[in-house]
Structure formats: C-alpha cells, structure tokens
Scaffold this active site. Structure first.
Site, PDB file in Angstrom:
ATOM      1  CB  THR A  47     -35.621 -53.598  64.928  1.00  0.00           C
ATOM      2  OG1 THR A  47     -34.244 -53.600  64.562  1.00  0.00           O
ATOM      3  CG2 THR A  47     -35.870 -52.566  65.992  1.00  0.00           C
ATOM      4  CG  PHE A  95     -38.405 -44.442  67.452  1.00  0.00           C
ATOM      5  CD1 PHE A  95     -37.334 -44.783  68.268  1.00  0.00           C
ATOM      6  CD2 PHE A  95     -38.258 -44.597  66.077  1.00  0.00           C
ATOM      7  CE1 PHE A  95     -36.148 -45.263  67.739  1.00  0.00           C
ATOM      8  CE2 PHE A  95     -37.073 -45.080  65.542  1.00  0.00           C
ATOM      9  CZ  PHE A  95     -36.015 -45.414  66.372  1.00  0.00           C
ATOM     10  NE  ARG A 143     -35.240 -57.110  69.338  1.00  0.00           N
ATOM     11  CZ  ARG A 143     -34.280 -56.334  68.830  1.00  0.00           C
ATOM     12  NH1 ARG A 143     -33.909 -56.482  67.566  1.00  0.00           N
ATOM     13  NH2 ARG A 143     -33.689 -55.433  69.578  1.00  0.00           N
ATOM     14  CG  HIS A 152     -29.627 -53.422  73.314  1.00  0.00           C
ATOM     15  ND1 HIS A 152     -29.585 -52.596  72.216  1.00  0.00           N
ATOM     16  CD2 HIS A 152     -28.351 -53.490  73.777  1.00  0.00           C
ATOM     17  CE1 HIS A 152     -28.344 -52.160  72.036  1.00  0.00           C
ATOM     18  NE2 HIS A 152     -27.575 -52.689  72.978  1.00  0.00           N
TER      19      HIS A 152
HETATM   20  P1  ATP Z   1     -31.503 -52.316  69.949  1.00  0.00           P
HETATM   21  O1  ATP Z   1     -30.592 -51.170  69.609  1.00  0.00           O
HETATM   22  O2  ATP Z   1     -32.489 -52.000  71.051  1.00  0.00           O
HETATM   23  O3  ATP Z   1     -30.810 -53.598  70.146  1.00  0.00           O
HETATM   24  P2  ATP Z   1     -32.019 -52.601  67.189  1.00  0.00           P
HETATM   25  O4  ATP Z   1     -30.578 -52.332  67.020  1.00  0.00           O
HETATM   26  O5  ATP Z   1     -32.607 -53.824  66.609  1.00  0.00           O
HETATM   27  O6  ATP Z   1     -32.426 -52.618  68.700  1.00  0.00           O
HETATM   28  P3  ATP Z   1     -32.438 -49.846  66.518  1.00  0.00           P
HETATM   29  O7  ATP Z   1     -32.695 -49.456  65.140  1.00  0.00           O
HETATM   30  O8  ATP Z   1     -31.100 -49.595  67.116  1.00  0.00           O
HETATM   31  O9  ATP Z   1     -32.871 -51.374  66.674  1.00  0.00           O
HETATM   32  O10 ATP Z   1     -33.552 -49.146  67.436  1.00  0.00           O
HETATM   33  C1  ATP Z   1     -33.369 -49.038  68.826  1.00  0.00           C
HETATM   34  C2  ATP Z   1     -34.665 -49.322  69.537  1.00  0.00           C
HETATM   35  O11 ATP Z   1     -35.586 -48.293  69.254  1.00  0.00           O
HETATM   36  C3  ATP Z   1     -35.379 -50.581  69.098  1.00  0.00           C
HETATM   37  O12 ATP Z   1     -34.925 -51.733  69.724  1.00  0.00           O
HETATM   38  C4  ATP Z   1     -36.816 -50.273  69.490  1.00  0.00           C
HETATM   39  O13 ATP Z   1     -37.007 -50.499  70.874  1.00  0.00           O
HETATM   40  C5  ATP Z   1     -36.909 -48.801  69.205  1.00  0.00           C
HETATM   41  N1  ATP Z   1     -37.463 -48.559  67.857  1.00  0.00           N
HETATM   42  C6  ATP Z   1     -36.846 -48.732  66.680  1.00  0.00           C
HETATM   43  N2  ATP Z   1     -37.655 -48.418  65.651  1.00  0.00           N
HETATM   44  C7  ATP Z   1     -38.831 -47.994  66.205  1.00  0.00           C
HETATM   45  C8  ATP Z   1     -40.087 -47.529  65.689  1.00  0.00           C
HETATM   46  N3  ATP Z   1     -40.289 -47.395  64.396  1.00  0.00           N
HETATM   47  N4  ATP Z   1     -41.055 -47.219  66.578  1.00  0.00           N
HETATM   48  C9  ATP Z   1     -40.865 -47.331  67.902  1.00  0.00           C
HETATM   49  N5  ATP Z   1     -39.701 -47.771  68.442  1.00  0.00           N
HETATM   50  C10 ATP Z   1     -38.707 -48.106  67.621  1.00  0.00           C
HETATM   51 MG    MG Z   2     -29.418 -50.633  67.888  1.00  0.00          MG
END
Ligand code: ATP
Ligand code: MG
Length: 623
Positions: A540, A506, A554, A567
């Site tokens: 997330t 993604f 969220r 975020h």
């Molecule tokens: P962030 O880092 O934005 O605070 P997070 O730590 O909860 O969120 P991460 O796993 O770091 O989540 O993912 C970063 C960002 O990538 C997510 O906030 C979301 O916007 C996007 N993302 C994560 N998983 C997916 C997915 N399966 N499909 C599309 N986008 C995704």
């Molecule tokens: Mg993150």
C-alpha cells in the site's frame, strides 16, 4: 486464450540496454528482429530463420530479438508497424531489411555472413551502413540504399490463416481510444497480423469506400475518414481463424449506433461510437472484401506456405510442483534455485494451507494406497508451496529432477535427485510433487490456481500520465481485461467503495482523492488473479514498496500512500463484491474448487503455523 509461449532458444532476447550491448559485442553476424512491445517479435519468420540457421550451420551466425520501446539506441524504430531486421557485425550495422520478406532476408543473411567472415579472417574492412531510421529522416548523401525495398513493407502470414481487415476510425483515434480498443481486440482472441497508423487522403478514402459511392452520406464519410489518423489492422483469430470475418463483425456490432447500444451494448461500436457516421470501427463484410482491403492497405502482403509450428516451440508446457510444508519451511530457497537453474520459468506461485478435505480432493486417486494417511498428514501440517513451472518438456523434466517417488529407492538409485536430497526425517513420504502427465498438470494447476476475476482500478493520480503504461503491464503480465470503463466516482460511491475504512483517520482524504478525477475501472481475469494483481501493485505504501518490491507498480509510480496509483481487491470475496458494486454484475466465474471455501480460516491457520518467527510474504511481485 492468448497464452504466451516461451521464446525459443534460436533468438537471444534484448529488452534492456545491457542485453543490447551484449548482442552488439557478439562475434560474428547477428540478425536482429526489432519489434514493438505491443505486438512482440515477428513469429512468422522464426521457422524461416531456423531453417536458414540449420542449412548454414555456422557458429558465427546469431539471431536476436530487440524491443524497440526499451532500448534507447532503437528509439527511431519505435511505433513502426513493419517488422525490421537489422544486421550487426562487430557491433556495427551492416545491413537492414524492412518487412518480413523471406527471399530478401535469406539472401541478406547469406551475403552478410560471407562478408563478415572476410572481415574476420582477412582483416578486411567492414562495410558499415547507416539506416535512415537511426539518423532521423534526412537522406544521407553517398550512402547506398539498396537494402530498402522502395515500395514499403511486406508481410508474411501463413497461407492457412484467414484474416479480415479492421480499421479503428479517426473518431476513436482522436479520442485516445486506440490502445484501449486494441487491448480489447486481443483479449477477445483476435491475433493482430499487421498494424499501421496512417491518415487517408481524400482520394484514398474515396477509393476505399467506393462501394458506398451512391449513398447520401458518401461525401461526409470521405471527409470523416480523411480527417485524421486511423489504425489499420489485419486480424486473424487464435482459435478457428476460418470465421474471423464474421467474428469481427459480431464483435464490433451493428453500424447504426442506436441499434448497437440497444441490441449489443458490449460491442465496440456501442461503447466507442457516437453516431452512425462516427462509429469508431470498420470490418470487412466478407472474405472477398477482406482480400481487396488487404491489397489496398498492404499491397505487398504475401502469404507464406503453411509454416508448420516449430516443434521445439510446441513443446513448451507447464507442470505443477508442490513443495510440502516441512521442506517448504526449511529448504525453500535452495529448491527454488535448483528450479531456476534448470531453465524453468516460475509462472505462478502460491503458498496455501490445505484443509484435510482439500488434500483428500487433490489426492483422491491415492486414497487406496497404504501411505495415504501419512501423505494427508504431511500435506496439512503447514502451508504447501505450489508452483506452476514452464519450459520445454516441463512435465518430464521435472519428474527426472525429482527422481523415484519411493524415498528408499530414490536414495539408493539416484542419491542426487531432489527427493533424495530434500527428504525429512520422521516423514515417510517424499517432500516434492510433480504432475505425471500434461493432462494431470492442467488439472492440478487449475486446482491451485483457478481462473479468477478481480477488480483493478487506476486511481485518479495515475490516469493522466501512467494509464497506457499500466494497461500495457497488465497485458504483459498475462491478465485479460474483461471490462474497462473510465468513471468519475461520486462521493457516495467513493464512500461506499471504501466503507471498510470509514473509521480510519485518512478516510475523508481518501474519499476526496478518489473523487478528484476519473478512475479507470477494470475487471481483470487470470489464474490466481486476486493475488497476482496484488503482487503486481506492491505494498500500500510506496515507500515500503520501493524498499521491498522495487519492481512493483506502486514502487515505480505512486507519489505517496494516499495517492498510490492503483487498487486491487484484497480477496476473492471482496473481488466479487467490488465488481458487483462498480459494474453491477456478478463475476463471470464461480470458483468451485474447495481451497477457496474459506480464505479467512486458511490465513488464520497459516499465521498460527508461522507464529511470529517466519513472516511469509511468499508472493512478492513476480520479476
Ligand atoms: P486498495 O484498497 O486501494 O487497493 P490497499 O488494500 O493496499 O489499497 P488499504 O489498507 O485497503 O490498502 O487502504 C485503502 C487505501 O487507503 C489505500 O490504497 C490508500 O490510498 C489509502 N490509505 C491507506 N493507508 C493510508 C494512510 N496511512 N494515509 C493515507 N492514505 C492511506
Ligand atoms: Mg484495500
């Protein structure tokens, strides 16, 4: 810091429809302080109400606070700056008072209570009034209106407080910056005693700035100041109000914008002003001018005799409770229920795996005791549950609930106490800890919950429609906003920001999305801020958030997993890196407490301990 104190028990609080209906159903007379979320209930009158309550000593007299923003029946009161007191008997409005007008309030309470008693005892007819605010602005014919003072609101502040007058000028208001500026004002430790939004007429602008009458720019200034709504604020300072005039001038920076940008880039004018005429904010020059400006904007402003802080309110305090690993695993819910039922608010919680070194540091005053080795062992055999508990007299109250620290004595002398009930076979030490004194409590709380900074972002999908709501929640949850900037990320920035995800399928979507519009970047500060903000956001994926943490941001705001609205940094280390990346500055805080030395190891130890039997997501979003 703007520490929130718990509401005293004098007033029942209503922040939703259900609670509001409960208040309406209460027998007797209820005096309701209708307030705006941004400023909270009127604190200036609490001691007055308490005094009246004590004097009258009547079971039929009740007091309540109601948040206009969240109760539909009070819609017409939203956005009003003056305090409003509504009087209800038998679920019907019987009187209304605008402004914290002490003599009028008192008279009204005495009169209306007597009336209500007549109704109840002698089956009399209740005289119901209609407040204009509740029925639009049309005048109701034949309705008595003697409760409204003709000349607008009056405000009471303790005479002991110094104040200054601040104006958020039409340029900043027109650019939609008023809320943001108000948040910054509060975060800087200013207290807002009164607020009004209004458009000055030309004549008023002329009068207000008469001392600039001879200057060249005067006519332009008058035009500008009457060109749209301004926010007028009366400010005091939480700490040391005596220097509030100077502190405010310092905070807004030089009137000349170029000078402000050069010399004081952090100042409000440097951030929000565009040119010297449009310099976003005003402040009184000295105490005399503050007095004149106050009289100009709020003619009924009155000072009340120094309201001695309410004794009960003063004693709201915090204590640290620890639930040691074995019992935390076995009896957590039961213990949390006891805590809850005893009137404590759980203001912070955290599950943490201590190293021996950290346990030693926490208990360094116990090193000499013969039970010390057993204590160390008990503290490090799994994750400890640390809680900051808030209520009146919290330290003593929690100690009373715990009972004697010696387990044998606890069981013999006070078998009902928590330590006696939640002991562990094979562990000679008690399973629950409480601070000994308020000083110890604050030391221990900062050991487990050090003040941290984290990076929070309102992502492009949420900026347009949810920005104000999110900012408000940030404040309600007790975060301070140390910096706030709206930025459009370049593709390079977005890629760099999320570089840990570059291999994810993604990733390109994510980068695209993050560049699709401006984001609001913030540095938030609070005890345990990193975890607290993650908890406020929720998981997330908004679907998971809805299922597991329906109160989280969220769950409520995010359309899908990609566009998930907010975020938050995932660890302290990431927080520092991200703040550096976005704002180019180090966090203002270096956390030296031992427990944060190695978060990764702690997490690993924790996982090993929990195995796959026990998923620990202790830290759900606080309710
Ligand atoms: P962030 O880092 O934005 O605070 P997070 O730590 O909860 O969120 P991460 O796993 O770091 O989540 O993912 C970063 C960002 O990538 C997510 O906030 C979301 O916007 C996007 N993302 C994560 N998983 C997916 C997915 N399966 N499909 C599309 N986008 C995704
Ligand atoms: Mg993150």
């Amino acid at each position: 810091m703007a520490g929130k104190k718990k509401e005293t028990t004098l007033q029942v609080s209503a922040t939703n429809q259900e609670q509001w209906e409960e208040i309406l159903a209460t027998k007797g007379l209820t005096v309701v302080d209708v307030y705006q979320r941004w400023c909270g209930p009127c604190r200036a009158v609490i001691s007055l109400l308490r005094k009246i309550n004590n004097e009258l000593g009547d079971d039929l007299l009740h007091f309540a606070t109601a948040e206009a923003d969240s109760i539909d029946a009070l819609e017409k009161y939203r956005g009003k700056c003056e305090p409003t007191f509504l009087f209800y008997g038998g679920g019907e409005l019987v009187a209304a008072v605008q402004g914290a007008n002490a003599p009028l309030l008192k008279k009204m309470i005495v009169d209306q209570l007597a009336e209500e008693k007549l109704v109840l005892e002698h089956d009399g007819e209740r005289k119901v009034v209609v407040d204009h605010k509740l029925v639009d602005d049309e005048k109701i014919e034949g309705e008595e209106d003697h409760h409204h003072s003709e000349d607008g609101e009056s405000i009471i502040v303790p005479a002991s407080k110094s104040y200054t007058v601040a104006v958020i000028k039409p340029d900043a208001v027109a650019h939609g910056k008023a809320n943001e500026i108000i948040m910054k004002i509060q975060d800087a430790g200013f207290e807002i005693l009164a607020r009004d939004e209004r458009t000055l007429t030309e004549a008023q602008a002329r009068e207000f700035y008469q001392y600039k009458g001879t200057e060249d720019c005067f006519e332009d200034l008058v035009q500008f100041m009457s060109s749209g709504p301004s926010h007028i604020l009366v400010l005091s300072k939480l700490e040391d109000s005596s220097n509030v005039v100077k502190a405010w001038l310092h905070f807004i920076g030089p009137a000349n914008i170029d000078e402000a940008k050069r010399q004081k880039p952090e100042s409000l004018r440097a951030q929000y002003g565009t040119r010297t005429l449009f310099n976003a904010v005003h402040g009184s020059e000295d105490a005399d001018q503050a007095g004149r400006e106050l009289a100009f904007f709020f003619p009924d402003f009155s000072t009340a005799p120094g309201t001695a802080q309410d004794a009960e309110e003063e004693r709201v305090e915090r204590t640290l409770a620890l639930i040691r690993p074995l019992v935390a695993r076995e009896n957590r819910e039961e213990i949390l229920t006891h805590i809850n039922k005893s009137g404590f608010q759980l203001s912070l919680q955290r599950e943490v795996m201590l190293t021996e070194e950290q346990a030693r540091e926490f208990y360094n005053h116990r090193v000499e005791e013969d039970y010390f080795p057993a204590l160390l062992q008990s503290m490090t055999r799994g994750p400890v549950l640390a809680l900051a508990l808030t209520r009146e007299d919290a330290v003593q109250h929690w100690k009373n609930m715990l009972g004697p620290s010696d387990l044998r004595r606890a069981k013999e002398e006070d078998p009902e106490c928590l330590r006696a009930r939640f002991s562990m076979e094979g562990d000679p030490v008690n399973q629950l800890h409480g601070s000994q004194s308020t000083e110890e409590a604050s030391r221990e709380i900062s050991f487990f919950f050090p003040v941290q900074q984290t990076l929070a972002v309102i992502k492009p999908d949420a900026v347009d429609h949810h920005k104000d709501k999110i900012l408000q929640e940030i404040r309600d949850r007790g975060f301070s906003v140390r910096r706030l900037e709206e930025k459009l990320l370049s593709r390079e920035m977005a890629k760099g920001f999320y570089k840990e995800h570059r291999k994810q399928p993604f990733f390109s979507q994510l980068v695209e999305f993050m560049c699709s519009g401006p984001s609001v970047m913030m540095i938030l500060e609070k005890e345990n801020a990193v975890e607290e903000w993650r908890a406020a956001m929720g998981p997330t994926d908004p679907d998971r958030a809805k299922a597991e943490f329906p109160d989280s941001l969220r769950a409520r705001l995010a359309p899908d997993v990609l566009r998930n609205s907010v975020h938050g940094s995932s660890s302290q280390k990431r927080a520092q890196e991200e703040i550096q990346f976005i704002f180019g500055e180090q966090t203002g805080i270096t956390d030296t407490s031992a427990k944060n030395t190695n978060e990764a190891t702690l997490d690993k130890q924790k996982q090993q301990y929990e195995g796959d039997t026990h998923e620990s997501n202790l830290h759900g979003p606080p309710k």
